[in-house]
Design a protein around this motif. Structure first.
Motif, PDB file in Angstrom:
ATOM      1  N   THR A  30       0.849  -1.192   0.000  1.00 10.14           N
ATOM      2  CA  THR A  30       0.000   0.000   0.000  1.00 10.14           C
ATOM      3  C   THR A  30       0.885   1.243   0.000  1.00 10.14           C
ATOM      4  O   THR A  30       2.090   1.170   0.264  1.00 10.14           O
ATOM      5  CB  THR A  30      -0.897   0.028   1.243  1.00 10.14           C
ATOM      6  OG1 THR A  30      -0.070   0.181   2.408  1.00 10.14           O
ATOM      7  CG2 THR A  30      -1.715  -1.251   1.360  1.00 10.14           C
ATOM      8  N   THR A  31       0.286   2.382  -0.266  1.00  9.50           N
ATOM      9  CA  THR A  31       1.035   3.642  -0.261  1.00  9.50           C
ATOM     10  C   THR A  31       1.675   3.888   1.094  1.00  9.50           C
ATOM     11  O   THR A  31       2.842   4.325   1.186  1.00  9.50           O
ATOM     12  CB  THR A  31       0.106   4.810  -0.618  1.00  9.50           C
ATOM     13  OG1 THR A  31      -0.457   4.576  -1.910  1.00  9.50           O
ATOM     14  CG2 THR A  31       0.861   6.126  -0.628  1.00  9.50           C
ATOM     15  N   THR A  32       0.950   3.596   2.144  1.00 14.59           N
ATOM     16  CA  THR A  32       1.481   3.786   3.496  1.00 14.59           C
ATOM     17  C   THR A  32       2.651   2.854   3.765  1.00 14.59           C
ATOM     18  O   THR A  32       3.683   3.257   4.322  1.00 14.59           O
ATOM     19  CB  THR A  32       0.379   3.546   4.542  1.00 14.59           C
ATOM     20  OG1 THR A  32      -0.679   4.473   4.325  1.00 14.59           O
ATOM     21  CG2 THR A  32       0.921   3.722   5.956  1.00 14.59           C
ATOM     22  N   LYS A  56       4.680   1.550   1.591  1.00 13.69           N
ATOM     23  CA  LYS A  56       5.827   2.001   0.795  1.00 13.69           C
ATOM     24  C   LYS A  56       6.585   3.113   1.504  1.00 13.69           C
ATOM     25  O   LYS A  56       7.812   3.205   1.419  1.00 13.69           O
ATOM     26  CB  LYS A  56       5.365   2.473  -0.582  1.00 13.69           C
ATOM     27  CG  LYS A  56       4.906   1.358  -1.506  1.00 13.69           C
ATOM     28  CD  LYS A  56       4.433   1.936  -2.834  1.00 13.69           C
ATOM     29  CE  LYS A  56       3.940   0.835  -3.768  1.00 13.69           C
ATOM     30  NZ  LYS A  56       3.462   1.364  -5.065  1.00 13.69           N
ATOM     31  N   LYS A  57       5.846   3.957   2.190  1.00 11.79           N
ATOM     32  CA  LYS A  57       6.469   5.063   2.915  1.00 11.79           C
ATOM     33  C   LYS A  57       7.246   4.553   4.121  1.00 11.79           C
ATOM     34  O   LYS A  57       8.296   5.076   4.482  1.00 11.79           O
ATOM     35  CB  LYS A  57       5.399   6.060   3.366  1.00 11.79           C
ATOM     36  CG  LYS A  57       5.945   7.215   4.187  1.00 11.79           C
ATOM     37  CD  LYS A  57       4.821   8.128   4.655  1.00 11.79           C
ATOM     38  CE  LYS A  57       5.356   9.232   5.561  1.00 11.79           C
ATOM     39  NZ  LYS A  57       4.267  10.102   6.084  1.00 11.79           N
ATOM     40  N   GLU A  74       9.396   4.663  -6.961  1.00  9.32           N
ATOM     41  CA  GLU A  74       7.949   4.445  -6.883  1.00  9.32           C
ATOM     42  C   GLU A  74       7.581   3.031  -6.466  1.00  9.32           C
ATOM     43  O   GLU A  74       6.752   2.819  -5.587  1.00  9.32           O
ATOM     44  CB  GLU A  74       7.294   4.777  -8.229  1.00  9.32           C
ATOM     45  CG  GLU A  74       5.776   4.661  -8.201  1.00  9.32           C
ATOM     46  CD  GLU A  74       5.147   5.052  -9.523  1.00  9.32           C
ATOM     47  OE1 GLU A  74       3.929   4.945  -9.643  1.00  9.32           O
ATOM     48  OE2 GLU A  74       5.895   5.466 -10.436  1.00  9.32           O
TER      49      GLU A  74
END
Length: 561
Positions: free
Chosen positions: A424-426, A428-429, A450
């Motif tokens: 998820t985007t979270t 990945k962060k 990315e």
């Protein structure tokens, strides 16, 4: 002609040869008391040679540091690790002296430095002053000694470099005196066979060789039976008067039947050579047993300039039924010596043993760019990542990536990648690479794009995928809300990140950036209140801390002055 070459070779191996060209009275002891060393030049450190001498400061911070000679400041570097606070001074005799792990500089240098730090709004900084900006007089006090950077105890790291080539040179070759009447300490002897036709005591594997101490200067090994191409390794260190520190030796010589076949000394080296220390020592043995055995032979990839050897590069070729008298002499820079005598008799009998099959599906040709993939992980080895061709272990399982075992030295970095397209985007962060140390996980530099994270590293072993969603911690300010700190000299506060690592911090007073010195070993930030130029009663202090994953924490408080 051969006799002339031999005489020149022996002369070059003499510990006094080649030293007289260094000036003997130009440089003074940079401290005000006799030098006692915690570390010597060329000492074997992790992945590098020690590039100077470590002078003890009586266990204290704040000893006066003098310039070793008049000159001008050519470089100032402030870093959180490494040399910490360091200054470089160029001298008219063509040399540069380096003073590292300092606490603070004299007012002239400190004012120059602080002005630049405020201009760049950064505590960490590197400056190259012009020749006439910061001139230094003979015996001038340039700094106070400290414990900054990667130092583990208060001391002064001192170097002498050639100003043109940047090669670092043993400072004790310049007439600086350190009491030393103790011979080098000999700890162990190993012999290594090379090739199918070689063996030590009838067995084709490396072996420890027993020795007997005859006196404090001489050891004699048990007679060895050997055949074929062999190499010899020794474990040694040096002690100096008045200190228990185990320091590096200056030189090692080896002769076979009276003829010198190997010599190295730690007179000087270039910084880009330092990585070859892992070919000077038996790296695999060190990784397993944490003992540094130095080789008295040179393997092909080794490009150190410290050697003089015969045509066989220090390897000894043993013939059946022939006797060989090997003698190794270890010297410190004060010319104290320790000698090991090794009698060898040729015996062609070899007892075969079953060797472990080290082949895996992952073969790296050192001359080719190599890529391996497994699951969502990938490793890329540029040409010459390894010093030789090698089969490696490689596995990705349960958020752990294993890239071989940490027992092979690397010549350059390789790239380890984990593809994050399914996260998820979270996630990945928050994701990063870590190494495990006992029960803790330590962040290692993690780059992100990315759909992937990657690290460029020389480390082998286990890499763990970890996640960090927790902000840094700001704690223990030296003042409380609305306190009058008129009598305070400094303002301090502590910061740390319990998951990954602190990346940066930004402090302001009344919305103006202020210089806070960071001591990461103590997690401490400090501000010199004499820098507060705004004369008013009420002030607002703000501090923002960010970790390497982008998590932030902000602290705001008021004080009076």
């Amino acid at each position: 002609m051969n006799k002339i070459i031999f005489i020149l070779f022996i002369a070059s191996c003499n510990p006094s040869f080649g030293q007289s060209h260094y000036p003997q009275i130009d440089f003074r002891n940079p401290l005000e008391f006799p030098m006692v060393l915690a570390g010597t030049f060329g000492e074997l450190r992790t992945n590098h040679f020690h590039s100077g001498i470590d002078i003890k400061t009586k266990g204290k911070i704040g000893q006066l540091v003098h310039t070793a000679m008049e000159g001008y400041v050519s470089r100032i570097k402030i870093s959180l690790w490494g040399y910490g606070k360091a200054i470089y001074i160029n001298h008219p005799n063509g040399y540069t002296t380096v003073y590292a792990h300092l606490d603070k500089f004299n007012d002239k240098i400190e004012n120059y430095l602080k002005k630049k730090q405020y201009e760049k709004e950064s505590f960490e900084i590197q400056l190259f002053p012009n020749k006439d900006e910061l001139t230094i007089e003979q015996n001038e006090i340039i700094a106070l000694s400290g414990n900054s950077g990667g130092s583990s105890a208060p001391h002064l790291h001192f170097e002498i470099r050639d100003s043109q080539t940047e090669k670092t040179i043993n400072p004790l070759l310049f007439g600086l005196k350190v009491p030393d009447d103790i011979s080098p300490t000999f700890k162990g002897l190993r012999m290594v066979p090379f090739g199918k036709e070689a063996a030590i005591n009838k067995i084709p594997v490396a072996q420890d060789i027993q020795t007997k101490k005859i006196n404090k200067h001489l050891y004699v090994a048990d007679r060895v039976e050997a055949i074929g191409k062999i190499g010899i390794q020794i474990n040694t260190y040096d002690l100096l008067n008045n200190t228990p520190n185990k320091n590096g030796v200056y030189s090692i010589d080896m002769s076979v039947n009276g003829v010198t076949v190997y010599h190295h000394d730690l007179e000087t080296f270039a910084f880009d050579e330092s990585k070859y220390i892992n070919l000077l020592i038996d790296y695999e043995h060190f990784a397993k047993y944490h003992n540094k055995y130095q080789k008295t032979y040179i393997e092909q990839p080794n490009r150190l300039s410290i050697y003089q050897t015969d045509e066989n590069k220090g390897f000894i070729f043993i013939n059946d039924q022939e006797d060989y008298h090997v003698e190794i002499t270890i010297r410190d820079i004060a010319k104290n010596t320790t000698t090991i005598k090794i009698p060898i008799t040729g015996n062609k009998v070899i007892t075969p043993i079953i060797k472990e099959n080290k082949r895996t599906p992952y073969f790296v040709d050192q001359n080719k760019y190599t890529v391996f993939k497994q699951g969502k992980s990938e490793i890329r080895f540029p040409k010459h990542t390894f010093f030789e061709n090698v089969y490696i272990q490689y596995q990705y399982l349960n958020n752990k990536i294993t890239v071989h075992q940490p027992k092979i030295p690397l010549n350059k970095n390789y790239t380890l990648t984990y593809f994050t397209d399914s996260l998820t985007t979270t996630q990945k962060k928050q994701i990063y690479f870590a190494r495990k140390n006992k029960n803790t996980y330590n962040y290692i530099n993690t780059n992100k794009k990315e759909n992937k994270i990657y690290t460029n590293t020389k480390l082998l072993g286990d890499f763990y995928l970890k996640y960090d969603s927790i902000s840094p911690v700001i704690y223990h300010p030296s003042f409380y809300e609305n306190q009058n700190i008129r009598k305070h000299k400094t303002l301090s506060i502590f910061i740390k990140d319990n998951e990954s690592a602190v990346k940066n911090y930004y402090a302001t007073i009344d919305d103006r950036w202020v210089l806070m010195e960071y001591e990461p070993k103590k997690n401490k930030l400090s501000f010199d209140l004499s820098d507060l130029a705004v004369h008013k009663k009420n002030h607002v202090f703000k501090l923002k801390v960010q970790d390497v994953l982008g998590n932030t924490k902000t602290f705001v408080s008021k004080f009076f002055k």
